[in-house]
Design a protein around this motif. Structure first.
Motif, PDB file in Angstrom:
ATOM      1  N   ARG A  15      -5.604 -11.316   0.210  1.00  0.00           N
ATOM      2  CA  ARG A  15      -4.713 -10.741  -0.803  1.00  0.00           C
ATOM      3  C   ARG A  15      -3.582 -11.696  -1.169  1.00  0.00           C
ATOM      4  NH1 ARG A  15      -3.492  -4.575   0.149  1.00  0.00           N
ATOM      5  NH2 ARG A  15      -5.542  -4.444  -0.854  1.00  0.00           N
ATOM      6  N   ARG A  16      -3.155 -12.509  -0.198  1.00  0.00           N
ATOM      7  CA  ARG A  16      -2.072 -13.467  -0.431  1.00  0.00           C
ATOM      8  C   ARG A  16      -2.496 -14.854   0.057  1.00  0.00           C
ATOM      9  NH1 ARG A  16      -0.145  -8.516   0.450  1.00  0.00           N
ATOM     10  NH2 ARG A  16      -0.735  -8.639   2.639  1.00  0.00           N
ATOM     11  N   ARG A 329       1.946   0.436   4.363  1.00  0.00           N
ATOM     12  CA  ARG A 329       0.964  -0.090   5.320  1.00  0.00           C
ATOM     13  C   ARG A 329      -0.273  -0.607   4.600  1.00  0.00           C
ATOM     14  NH1 ARG A 329      -2.679   2.848   8.864  1.00  0.00           N
ATOM     15  NH2 ARG A 329      -1.648   4.789   8.328  1.00  0.00           N
ATOM     16  N   ILE A 330      -0.708   0.118   3.598  1.00  0.00           N
ATOM     17  CA  ILE A 330      -1.876  -0.339   2.832  1.00  0.00           C
ATOM     18  C   ILE A 330      -1.549  -1.623   2.089  1.00  0.00           C
ATOM     19  CG2 ILE A 330      -3.466   0.243   0.966  1.00  0.00           C
ATOM     20  CD1 ILE A 330      -3.037   3.205   1.731  1.00  0.00           C
ATOM     21  N   LEU A 331      -0.373  -1.668   1.487  1.00  0.00           N
ATOM     22  CA  LEU A 331       0.020  -2.837   0.703  1.00  0.00           C
ATOM     23  C   LEU A 331       0.149  -4.079   1.578  1.00  0.00           C
ATOM     24  CD1 LEU A 331       0.793  -3.764  -2.132  1.00  0.00           C
ATOM     25  CD2 LEU A 331       3.134  -3.111  -1.656  1.00  0.00           C
ATOM     26  N   ALA A 332       0.505  -3.902   2.835  1.00  0.00           N
ATOM     27  CA  ALA A 332       0.696  -5.035   3.735  1.00  0.00           C
ATOM     28  C   ALA A 332      -0.614  -5.612   4.266  1.00  0.00           C
ATOM     29  CB  ALA A 332       1.571  -4.617   4.918  1.00  0.00           C
ATOM     30  N   GLN A 333      -1.734  -4.950   4.027  1.00  0.00           N
ATOM     31  CA  GLN A 333      -3.013  -5.448   4.528  1.00  0.00           C
ATOM     32  C   GLN A 333      -3.331  -6.822   3.947  1.00  0.00           C
ATOM     33  OE1 GLN A 333      -5.782  -2.329   3.581  1.00  0.00           O
ATOM     34  NE2 GLN A 333      -5.019  -0.947   5.156  1.00  0.00           N
ATOM     35  N   GLU A 334      -3.944  -7.657   4.749  1.00  0.00           N
ATOM     36  CA  GLU A 334      -4.238  -9.030   4.347  1.00  0.00           C
ATOM     37  C   GLU A 334      -5.517  -9.145   3.530  1.00  0.00           C
ATOM     38  OE1 GLU A 334      -2.289 -11.576   4.725  1.00  0.00           O
ATOM     39  OE2 GLU A 334      -0.776 -10.450   5.841  1.00  0.00           O
ATOM     40  N   GLU A 335      -6.501  -8.300   3.826  1.00  0.00           N
ATOM     41  CA  GLU A 335      -7.807  -8.398   3.163  1.00  0.00           C
ATOM     42  C   GLU A 335      -7.803  -7.655   1.831  1.00  0.00           C
ATOM     43  OE1 GLU A 335     -10.974  -9.699   4.262  1.00  0.00           O
ATOM     44  OE2 GLU A 335      -9.847 -10.801   5.788  1.00  0.00           O
ATOM     45  N   ARG A 336      -8.472  -8.227   0.870  1.00  0.00           N
ATOM     46  CA  ARG A 336      -8.671  -7.539  -0.409  1.00  0.00           C
ATOM     47  C   ARG A 336      -9.642  -6.378  -0.218  1.00  0.00           C
ATOM     48  NH1 ARG A 336      -6.451 -10.503  -4.552  1.00  0.00           N
ATOM     49  NH2 ARG A 336      -6.471 -12.785  -4.406  1.00  0.00           N
ATOM     50  N   LEU A 337      -9.705  -5.508  -1.220  1.00  0.00           N
ATOM     51  CA  LEU A 337     -10.715  -4.459  -1.233  1.00  0.00           C
ATOM     52  C   LEU A 337     -12.094  -5.096  -1.081  1.00  0.00           C
ATOM     53  CD1 LEU A 337      -9.359  -2.274  -4.164  1.00  0.00           C
ATOM     54  CD2 LEU A 337      -9.247  -1.743  -1.726  1.00  0.00           C
ATOM     55  N   THR A 355      -0.776  -0.809  -8.454  1.00  0.00           N
ATOM     56  CA  THR A 355      -0.566   0.634  -8.342  1.00  0.00           C
ATOM     57  C   THR A 355       0.319   0.967  -7.146  1.00  0.00           C
ATOM     58  OG1 THR A 355      -2.684   1.163  -9.390  1.00  0.00           O
ATOM     59  CG2 THR A 355      -1.724   2.853  -7.995  1.00  0.00           C
ATOM     60  N   LEU A 356       0.026   0.373  -6.000  1.00  0.00           N
ATOM     61  CA  LEU A 356       0.799   0.639  -4.787  1.00  0.00           C
ATOM     62  C   LEU A 356       2.248   0.178  -4.941  1.00  0.00           C
ATOM     63  CD1 LEU A 356      -1.872  -0.577  -2.216  1.00  0.00           C
ATOM     64  CD2 LEU A 356      -1.124   1.793  -2.512  1.00  0.00           C
ATOM     65  N   THR A 357       2.427  -1.015  -5.508  1.00  0.00           N
ATOM     66  CA  THR A 357       3.772  -1.564  -5.676  1.00  0.00           C
ATOM     67  C   THR A 357       4.608  -0.699  -6.607  1.00  0.00           C
ATOM     68  OG1 THR A 357       2.890  -3.798  -5.335  1.00  0.00           O
ATOM     69  CG2 THR A 357       5.062  -3.624  -6.347  1.00  0.00           C
ATOM     70  N   GLU A 358       4.025  -0.313  -7.732  1.00  0.00           N
ATOM     71  CA  GLU A 358       4.750   0.525  -8.689  1.00  0.00           C
ATOM     72  C   GLU A 358       5.052   1.900  -8.105  1.00  0.00           C
ATOM     73  OE1 GLU A 358       2.254   0.441 -12.123  1.00  0.00           O
ATOM     74  OE2 GLU A 358       2.811  -1.627 -12.666  1.00  0.00           O
ATOM     75  N   ALA A 373       5.843  -8.879  -1.907  1.00  0.00           N
ATOM     76  CA  ALA A 373       6.095  -8.719  -3.342  1.00  0.00           C
ATOM     77  C   ALA A 373       4.915  -9.226  -4.147  1.00  0.00           C
ATOM     78  CB  ALA A 373       7.348  -9.489  -3.737  1.00  0.00           C
ATOM     79  N   PRO A 374       4.638  -8.631  -5.323  1.00  0.00           N
ATOM     80  CA  PRO A 374       3.588  -9.137  -6.193  1.00  0.00           C
ATOM     81  C   PRO A 374       3.979 -10.487  -6.766  1.00  0.00           C
ATOM     82  CG  PRO A 374       4.865  -7.458  -7.316  1.00  0.00           C
ATOM     83  CD  PRO A 374       5.356  -7.483  -5.898  1.00  0.00           C
ATOM     84  N   ALA A 375       2.986 -11.189  -7.297  1.00  0.00           N
ATOM     85  CA  ALA A 375       3.264 -12.492  -7.892  1.00  0.00           C
ATOM     86  C   ALA A 375       4.251 -12.339  -9.039  1.00  0.00           C
ATOM     87  CB  ALA A 375       1.970 -13.111  -8.403  1.00  0.00           C
TER      88      ALA A 375
END
Length: 391
Positions: A15-16, A329-337, A355-358, A373-375
């Motif tokens: 994800r990052r 917790r979901i947003l902090a996950q390292e792996e993409r869907l 969606t999660l960030t907003e 944070a998102p890009a």
């Protein structure tokens, strides 16, 4: 760049990823021997490659040839990647691709272009509709993107209205509804669909048509009648989102909507919770229903309304504060869907992250710092004017 190139695999999986991985992808695409895999991930990159916009734009011009008229695969890849950063230099190539049938056939890839200003994007899609005639992919992708343009799609209303008597009517109705009053001339035809008199009417068409009729005319009566009847009859999932949009105007349907929050179907429960909150303004019964659908192990299975539930919790805002720890917790996950195939995996994950960030920002403003944070949205300088675009 080989199929198993580490940079491609990393940006697909993480994800990052380290920015150097995106640098390697851009190097591969802009080299003399570009690879298919590198091209597919570059199209999905969005703002992650914004710092390479000048290089991608220069390579786009090279691909277009001395006369700037080439419209092959290489042009499409670079134009879409540039569009995903919000860079206006993609527009001339996109117009040419639209004219010659070279825009994406995939809805997720087509949505990449929504980073561009809606008015300019709508003009490209109008060209696509006029060029593609009865072609399935050209119609579905052009209508998908026009629906994202909102009122800016007004310039294409006549072309969209031509699709009301075709297999693309449902998508056309979505565009007309989101266009709003500038599409008022289509009201009678939408009413015909809503009342079962339109060509091919049936299924979920009446609900979509009735909703669009309300949006273009401002008169909710038909939408309340048709969508309310759907909810009472048991075909709830097709009527609930439209009742949610109607909000307090749909107060007469509160009781059946409330009952459907106990439905056996996850999508119906989610849509019912959304509609109940929008109609009544009471979040208390809705939040537990929605929170129960937010699964941290979700891999993008379309049978589960996880992303939609997170989005609605975000709309509810502060009263949904109990959802914030899980969303973080979901947003902090390292792996993409994991479920989407390679061609859209990054796009699906970016949409979920957005969606999660907003949602977190609406639920607990200023407390989402614990999540990555998102890009950043790129600042793009065009012809001496600094413009900041966001998706």
């Amino acid at each position: 760049m080989s199929r198993r190139d580490p940079a491609v695999e990393t940006v697909l999986r993480e994800r990052r990823p380290d920015p150097a991985c995106w640098d390697a992808v851009v190097d591969a695409v802009c080299s003399e021997e570009s690879s298919y895999d590198a091209e597919r991930v570059l199209i999905q990159a969005g703002t992650a490659v914004a710092r390479h916009a000048d290089r991608i734009a220069a390579d786009l011009r090279r691909q277009q040839g001395a006369f700037g008229t080439a419209v092959g695969h290489g042009v499409a890849v670079r134009a879409l990647a540039l569009a995903g950063t919000g860079d206006l230099r993609a527009l001339p190539a996109l117009h040419s691709l639209a004219e010659h049938g070279g825009l994406p056939y995939s809805r997720p890839e087509a949505r990449v272009m929504s980073a561009l200003p809606p008015a300019e994007l709508a003009a490209v899609m109008r060209t696509k509709l006029r060029r593609d005639g009865d072609g399935y992919h050209g119609n579905t992708t052009a209508l998908e993107v026009l629906a994202l343009c909102g009122s800016a799609a007004a310039l294409a209303v006549d072309d969209v209205a031509l699709r009301l008597d075709t297999p693309y009517a449902y998508d056309a109705m979505r565009v007309l509804g989101r266009t709003g009053p500038p599409a008022a001339a289509t009201a009678d035809r939408l009413a015909a669909y809503a009342t079962g008199r339109g060509q091919g009417a049936g299924g979920s068409y009446p609900r979509r048509a009735a909703w669009a009729h309300w949006k273009v005319t401002g008169d909710p009566a038909l939408a309340l009648d048709v969508c309310g009847a759907a909810v009472r009859s048991g075909t709830a999932s097709h009527g609930l989102p439209f009742l949610a949009d109607l909000g307090p105007l749909a107060s007469a349907h509160t009781t059946p909507v409330r009952r459907l929050m106990d439905s056996a179907g996850a999508w119906t429960r989610t849509y019912a919770a959304h509609a109940y909150w929008r109609i009544t303004g009471d979040p208390e019964p809705a939040v537990p229903v929605l929170l129960a659908e937010v699964d941290p192990a979700w891999d993008s299975d379309p049978a589960l309304p996880v992303r939609e539930a997170a989005r609605i919790l975000g709309q509810i805002g502060a009263p949904a504060v109990s959802a914030a720890p899980l969303l973080r917790r979901i947003l902090a996950q390292e792996e993409r869907l994991g479920r989407p195939w390679r061609g859209v995996r990054i796009l699906a994950d970016q949409a979920y992250v957005r969606t999660l960030t907003e949602a977190l920002e609406r639920i607990a403003p200023g407390t989402g710092a614990a999540a990555p944070a998102p890009a950043p949205v790129p600042a793009v300088r065009q012809r001496g004017v600094l413009v900041r675009w966001s998706k």
